[in-house]
Design an enzyme around this catalytic site. Structure first.
Site, PDB file in Angstrom:
ATOM      1  N   SER A  41     102.775 -67.030  -0.273  1.00  0.00           N
ATOM      2  CA  SER A  41     103.208 -68.226  -0.988  1.00  0.00           C
ATOM      3  C   SER A  41     102.065 -69.242  -0.985  1.00  0.00           C
ATOM      4  CB  SER A  41     104.442 -68.812  -0.283  1.00  0.00           C
ATOM      5  OG  SER A  41     104.844 -70.002  -0.910  1.00  0.00           O
ATOM      6  N   LYS A  45      99.142 -67.039  -7.093  1.00  0.00           N
ATOM      7  CA  LYS A  45      99.579 -65.947  -7.975  1.00  0.00           C
ATOM      8  C   LYS A  45     100.053 -66.443  -9.347  1.00  0.00           C
ATOM      9  CE  LYS A  45     102.837 -64.770  -5.149  1.00  0.00           C
ATOM     10  NZ  LYS A  45     102.563 -65.798  -4.132  1.00  0.00           N
ATOM     11  N   SER A  46     101.018 -67.364  -9.333  1.00  0.00           N
ATOM     12  CA  SER A  46     101.600 -67.845 -10.586  1.00  0.00           C
ATOM     13  C   SER A  46     100.580 -68.596 -11.432  1.00  0.00           C
ATOM     14  CB  SER A  46     102.786 -68.779 -10.312  1.00  0.00           C
ATOM     15  OG  SER A  46     103.949 -68.037 -10.092  1.00  0.00           O
ATOM     16  N   SER A 124     106.113 -60.351  -2.905  1.00  0.00           N
ATOM     17  CA  SER A 124     106.323 -58.903  -2.699  1.00  0.00           C
ATOM     18  C   SER A 124     105.565 -58.416  -1.465  1.00  0.00           C
ATOM     19  CB  SER A 124     105.917 -58.109  -3.942  1.00  0.00           C
ATOM     20  OG  SER A 124     104.637 -58.479  -4.433  1.00  0.00           O
TER      21      SER A 124
END
Lengths: 221, 221
Positions: A41, A45-46, A124
């Site tokens: 987190s 990534k996003s 993930s």
């Protein structure tokens, strides 16, 4: 009903012209694929996936050295658009996390089959879940595991959603990196150094890697 | 790490360029939509959806009166590609059927948002399930309920998979039309007369209706 009409409706069960995957991809101008961004987190990534999406869809890749100028049909799948919809019934238990990733993998497979370049951005944390998706994509579309690598310290110092602080205070349980493991990829297709590089730099790396490896090239099967 | 790099990575949480839906659709040349084919088993839903898919993707619509000659990005969602994957964990109880349709609706929404014309072919016998999907698509993409109308007698005489016979023999329980209700659409956008017309004729009707009603036209929001 006329006899002709009757005859044609009797054919209804076998008359099923189906567009093949390669016909569908050729009509789109490129193949489908699943780019699976995994990492802690706050690792980015996003942000990276969205930047790649923008570069592909809007074709604003300054370093594009190919001759094609057409848009690539990509789409970002992330927690925001599945946790509120497809997976709204799931929580964060071990079982529910696995089911969440399983469903996302199945959606990614359908979208890639349809010719979309799926940019999936999910923590993930477990290898078994990611490997299951890799297996399920075999013979359908390329699966590219992209490890967005950032140290726990770096992610915790960013803490964009304040989640690490809540996890440290015990207000969130089973938080990846704090009291739940993150299993790093062993054979990632691409590793992005998110400790020292910017989102723009890393998104460029992804797009250049896609081009250099002909990932979206349609191979006749 | 250099200071510049450090600064840019600190921006990681807000640096998130996101492609808007209309930008994405414009890059595709048309909007996304969900065409929801509902009707009894054997009514021809899948056959018609596949024929429409072929006409849109391969652009082999003889009656195309528009000036565009480009391919439309469509994709068929039906029991075959979701019951073995996304919904492999579900059976045919009332609850599981509802969950099956809910998940398909969510996938259709994601794909339509991505700019795909989703051709969903499911018995989907209950109004409440179909209406829920219609509601969830509001403000995202057009939802078009297409009632593939064929009499029970006609469907039972076709019985492509031998399911009606098994239901009559009591080997399948809760079979739509036999011992479970089919709730006909009250406000379908399109009704296809599958009793007397062929798959080809009905697929043409769908494509002509799409064109006549500008369903795939991108409206700036």
């Amino acid at each position: 009903m006329t006899e002709d009409a009757k005859n044609s409706t009797n054919n209804i069960t076998w008359h099923q012209p189906t567009v093949s995957r390669s016909e569908r991809w050729k009509a789109r101008g490129h193949g489908g694929a699943v780019l699976w961004f995994t990492g802690l987190s706050g690792s980015g990534k996003s942000s990276i996936a969205n930047q790649v999406d923008s570069m592909l869809v809007l074709n604003n890749n300054d370093n594009d050295t190919t001759t094609t100028t057409s848009s690539i049909h990509s789409y970002v799948l992330d927690g925001d658009n599945v946790r509120h919809g497809l997976c709204a019934d799931l929580g964060f238990s071990l079982e529910d996390r696995a089911e969440n990733i399983r469903r996302v993998g199945e959606v990614a497979k359908l979208m890639a089959d349809a010719g979309t370049v799926v940019l999936a951005a999910f923590i993930s944390p477990y290898r078994v879940d990611r490997d299951r998706i890799r297996s399920s994509l075999e013979g359908v579309a390329p699966f590219c595991e992209i490890f967005v690598q950032a140290s726990l310290g770096e992610c915790e110092s960013r803490d964009p959603k304040g989640l690490y602080q809540m996890a440290r205070e015990g207000k969130i349980k089973n938080f990846t990196g704090i009291d739940d493991p993150y299993e790093e990829p062993l054979n990632a297709e691409l590793i992005l150094d998110s400790n020292s590089k910017s989102v723009d730099e890393l998104a460029q790396e992804v797009v250049q890697w896609l081009q250099a490896n002909d990932i979206l090239k349609i191979k006749d099967s």
